[in-house]
Design an enzyme around this catalytic site. Sequence first.
Site, PDB file in Angstrom:
ATOM      1  N   HIS A  40      -7.684   9.415  -1.513  1.00 42.93           N
ATOM      2  CA  HIS A  40      -7.049   9.344  -0.199  1.00 42.93           C
ATOM      3  C   HIS A  40      -7.853  10.030   0.910  1.00 42.93           C
ATOM      4  CE1 HIS A  40      -2.751   9.105   1.688  1.00 42.93           C
ATOM      5  NE2 HIS A  40      -3.670   8.814   2.573  1.00 42.93           N
TER       6      HIS A  40
ATOM      7  N   TYR B 273       2.737   9.802   0.316  1.00 39.87           N
ATOM      8  CA  TYR B 273       3.797   9.154   1.101  1.00 39.87           C
ATOM      9  C   TYR B 273       5.187   9.364   0.503  1.00 39.87           C
ATOM     10  CZ  TYR B 273      -0.173   6.409   2.946  1.00 39.87           C
ATOM     11  OH  TYR B 273      -1.358   5.993   3.489  1.00 39.87           O
TER      12      TYR B 273
ATOM     13  N   LYS C   9      -2.841   5.892  -3.967  1.00 44.26           N
ATOM     14  CA  LYS C   9      -3.922   6.832  -3.660  1.00 44.26           C
ATOM     15  C   LYS C   9      -3.560   8.226  -4.180  1.00 44.26           C
ATOM     16  CE  LYS C   9      -3.426   5.602   0.785  1.00 44.26           C
ATOM     17  NZ  LYS C   9      -2.758   4.279   0.767  1.00 44.26           N
TER      18      LYS C   9
ATOM     19  N   ASP D 209       0.844  -1.193   0.000  1.00 42.66           N
ATOM     20  CA  ASP D 209       0.000   0.000   0.000  1.00 42.66           C
ATOM     21  C   ASP D 209       0.881   1.245   0.000  1.00 42.66           C
ATOM     22  OD1 ASP D 209      -2.803   1.264   0.613  1.00 42.66           O
ATOM     23  OD2 ASP D 209      -1.402   2.194   2.024  1.00 42.66           O
TER      24      ASP D 209
END
Length: 290
Positions: free
Chosen positions: A110, A52, A77, A47
Amino acid sequence: MESARSCYTLSNGVAIPCIGFGTYNAKGGDNLAINRTAIEAGYRYFDTASLYETERVLGQAIKESGIPRKEFFIVSKLWIDERGYQGAKEAFERSLDRLQTDYLDLYLIHWPRGMEGDTDWKETDLETWRAMEELCEAGRVRGIGLSNFLPHHADVILKNGKIKPVVDQLEVHPGYTQEAAVRYCEENGIRVQAWSPLGRSAMLENPILKCYAEKYGKSVAQICLRFLLQKGIIPLVKSSTLERMKQNQDIFDFEITAEDMSVLNNMPQNTWLGEHPDFAIPKKRSNFAQ
């Protein structure tokens, strides 16, 4: 479920592993080694997200592994500043480029709302969803879903979209079970995935969990993960060591009794790590917790 490779079947027929490896806060340097180690430990469901900044190192680790792409389940996302029809299309292409792949297994919105003062979030989410539906229909992504969407957010998609979300990622762990949101997802055929399934380690010293860890001969982390597994929720685990990575997958040789599950389901709320998607909308990427 017999192992971390065991799969649920999503509402669109796609098989998804019952445990995923989360890459939040693992950007580069030693974190490339972490992704390599996670692959070595046997994880195939990863994931990530544009927020990120881990897509590039994850893509590199997967490529270097020599394991065929089809054996991995990759989820990414799009962030709040990438929402909208054109924004979603462009964000998707950037994610594919960073991950060095030509398709995703899942692509998620997200966060349901935009920057502070976003009064048109419903319309923006629907424009975003329309772009994602087109990506899905074109075979660029195998399934589309949500992250941090509460029932009133998800309702906008369910009532107006053509394709139903197949997953919703929520903060879920003992002491913060989000029963109303989880029930909503179950009733609508949406598989729940749990980010921060260990409460970002805040639960590891909880006396109730320590009691059950002793009773079952397992670690507190394993009790938390088994609890989610028995609820049909997919935990997205994180660790930096091979030993812990393997330990987090060693949860298939015991079962928590119905009575003990009841106790864990009814623990008082004791930690909440994320932001409320309606009242703590992040102003920029750097002040977002998950």
